[in-house]
Design an enzyme around this catalytic site. Structure first.
Site, short mmCIF file in Angstrom:
data_model
loop_
_atom_site.label_atom_id
_atom_site.label_comp_id
_atom_site.label_asym_id
_atom_site.label_seq_id
_atom_site.Cartn_x
_atom_site.Cartn_y
_atom_site.Cartn_z
N GLN A 38 0.79 -1.21 0.12
CA GLN A 38 -0.08 0.15 -0.05
C GLN A 38 0.86 1.19 0.22
O GLN A 38 2.04 1.18 0.14
CB GLN A 38 -0.93 -0.01 1.43
CG GLN A 38 -0.11 -0.13 2.46
CD GLN A 38 -0.90 -0.79 3.74
OE1 GLN A 38 -2.18 -0.74 3.70
NE2 GLN A 38 -0.30 -1.66 4.59
N ASP A 144 0.69 -13.16 6.96
CA ASP A 144 -0.68 -12.93 6.67
C ASP A 144 -1.71 -13.77 8.07
O ASP A 144 -1.20 -14.76 8.53
CB ASP A 144 -0.81 -13.94 5.52
CG ASP A 144 -2.42 -14.02 5.04
OD1 ASP A 144 -3.09 -13.38 5.50
OD2 ASP A 144 -2.54 -14.70 4.11
N GLY A 145 -2.56 -13.13 8.29
CA GLY A 145 -3.36 -13.39 9.40
C GLY A 145 -4.09 -14.64 9.33
O GLY A 145 -4.24 -15.58 9.94
N ASP A 162 -7.77 -5.49 13.94
CA ASP A 162 -7.72 -4.00 13.68
C ASP A 162 -7.31 -3.68 12.24
O ASP A 162 -6.20 -3.34 11.78
CB ASP A 162 -6.50 -3.24 14.56
CG ASP A 162 -6.39 -1.92 14.37
OD1 ASP A 162 -7.19 -1.39 13.58
OD2 ASP A 162 -5.27 -1.22 14.69
N ASP A 165 -10.16 -0.67 5.79
CA ASP A 165 -11.57 -0.40 5.57
C ASP A 165 -11.86 -1.53 4.53
O ASP A 165 -10.89 -2.21 3.74
CB ASP A 165 -12.03 0.86 5.05
CG ASP A 165 -12.00 1.99 6.09
OD1 ASP A 165 -12.48 1.48 7.11
OD2 ASP A 165 -11.58 2.99 5.82
N TYR A 230 -12.47 9.94 11.94
CA TYR A 230 -13.15 8.90 10.91
C TYR A 230 -14.52 9.46 10.36
O TYR A 230 -14.96 10.38 10.87
CB TYR A 230 -13.30 7.74 11.61
CG TYR A 230 -12.18 6.85 11.99
CD1 TYR A 230 -11.15 7.06 11.51
CD2 TYR A 230 -12.22 5.80 13.23
CE1 TYR A 230 -9.87 6.08 11.94
CE2 TYR A 230 -11.27 5.20 13.49
CZ TYR A 230 -9.82 5.38 12.89
OH TYR A 230 -8.75 4.59 13.11
N1 SPM Z 1 -4.67 1.06 14.99
C1 SPM Z 1 -5.52 2.04 14.39
C2 SPM Z 1 -5.71 1.66 12.74
C3 SPM Z 1 -7.05 1.87 12.25
N2 SPM Z 1 -7.91 0.87 11.89
C4 SPM Z 1 -8.90 1.32 11.33
C5 SPM Z 1 -9.18 2.12 10.21
C6 SPM Z 1 -10.40 2.65 9.71
C7 SPM Z 1 -10.47 3.94 8.85
N3 SPM Z 1 -11.41 4.19 8.35
C8 SPM Z 1 -12.48 4.56 8.90
C9 SPM Z 1 -13.72 4.48 8.28
C10 SPM Z 1 -14.86 3.84 9.10
N4 SPM Z 1 -15.68 3.12 8.14
#
Ligand code: SPM
Length: 290
Positions: A38, A144-145, A162, A165, A230
């Site tokens: 990425q 890889d998880g 964690d 998206d 977010y």
């Molecule tokens: N450790 C933090 C990593 C965050 N992981 C989740 C990221 C989500 C980002 N987009 C949020 C959109 C909500 N639908």
């Protein structure tokens, strides 16, 4: 694509949150590279501190990251009577690890992150999160998880996903085969908690993720956190438990105010735990919870 225009970063995604975007004023681009997986950017902003961007989506900001990291970690851990062994899938910035290792009952934490560059760059630029990797409880695997869990059956009390998206390769982390893998990797009574998107953005997608979870977990719930950076200022968690009778909204371990402060929680309290499961009526209906 240059995502910083005239000093502003705008989080535009026609697929994930069409017709809206959140913007931050950038004072400096600290680092930018394309890893094997990425585009990774770390920027300094005027009002949110340092920000980690993956494929131009905000993963965490220095100002509000604790809200997400504390809840995705403490909700499943505090709902479990004996959360000794925890697996974190993703979470390469280290923020979830930082929270998980705080819990006195957690003895061992395994983390599997696919992109080692996110870990390296977080250690260099985002030490306030990457400090989680320094704990003696931590064992980090770059890989890889899916593969990791195939080789670790009935091993964990809690599994936290964690993820970024549901677009590109991360889509599979929201689907039924992934929930089956997690079920198999859990000990009896185990609990999973996954980044579950926000019902303000796509309630149908949240429902589909909960349904996928429900194919393998008899006890499924959804909790919310407020995270200003977010989209729609919110994010949710899909939580599944192998024990049908456990009340996920009721923490087994309740922290006193003194403990909350001593452990350094800024968002999580036992009352916040309970409140996170209380949803507006329209959301209860949309997610099929009534
Ligand atoms: N450790 C933090 C990593 C965050 N992981 C989740 C990221 C989500 C980002 N987009 C949020 C959109 C909500 N639908």
């Amino acid at each position: 694509m240059n995502s910083v225009v005239k000093g502003w970063f705008s989080e535009i995604s026609d697929e994930l949150w069409p017709g809206q975007c959140f913007s931050l004023k950038v004072t400096k681009v600290l680092h930018e590279e394309k890893s094997e997986f990425q585009d990774i950017k770390i920027v300094e902003t005027e009002t949110y501190g340092r920000v980690l961007l993956l494929d131009n989506v905000i993963q965490c900001t220095e100002r509000d990251e604790f809200a997400y990291q504390e809840l995705i970690s403490m909700i499943p851990i505090c709902a479990h009577p004996n959360p000794e062994k925890v697996l974190i899938v993703g979470g390469g910035d280290g923020g979830v690890a930082r929270e998980v290792v705080k819990h006195p009952k957690v003895c061992k934490v395994h983390q599997v992150e696919i992109d080692g560059r996110v870990v390296d760059l977080s250690k260099e630029f985002l030490p306030f999160m990457a400090c989680g990797f320094d704990s003696p409880k931590m064992n980090l695997t770059i890989g890889d998880g899916f593969e990791f869990m195939k080789n670790h059956k009935e091993e964990f009390d809690v599994i936290i996903t964690d993820s970024s998206d549901p677009i590109g390769p991360a889509v599979s982390l929201f689907q039924e085969p992934y929930f089956q893998l997690m079920k198999n990797a859990l000990r009896p009574g185990g609990i999973i908690c996954s980044q579950g998107s926000s019902f303000w953005i796509d309630a149908q997608h949240v429902k589909e993720t909960m349904d996928a979870c429900g194919q393998h977990f008899k006890n499924v719930s959804y909790a919310m956190a407020m995270v200003p950076s977010y989209p729609c200022g919110s994010i949710g968690f899909v939580i599944g438990c192998l024990d049908k009778k456990s009340k996920l909204s009721e923490p087994v371990h309740k922290f006193t105010t003194e403990e909350v402060d001593k452990l350094g929680f800024r968002y999580y309290t036992s009352d916040v735990h309970k409140a996170a499961f209380v949803l507006p009526r329209f959301a209860e209906k949309a997610l099929g919870l009534c």
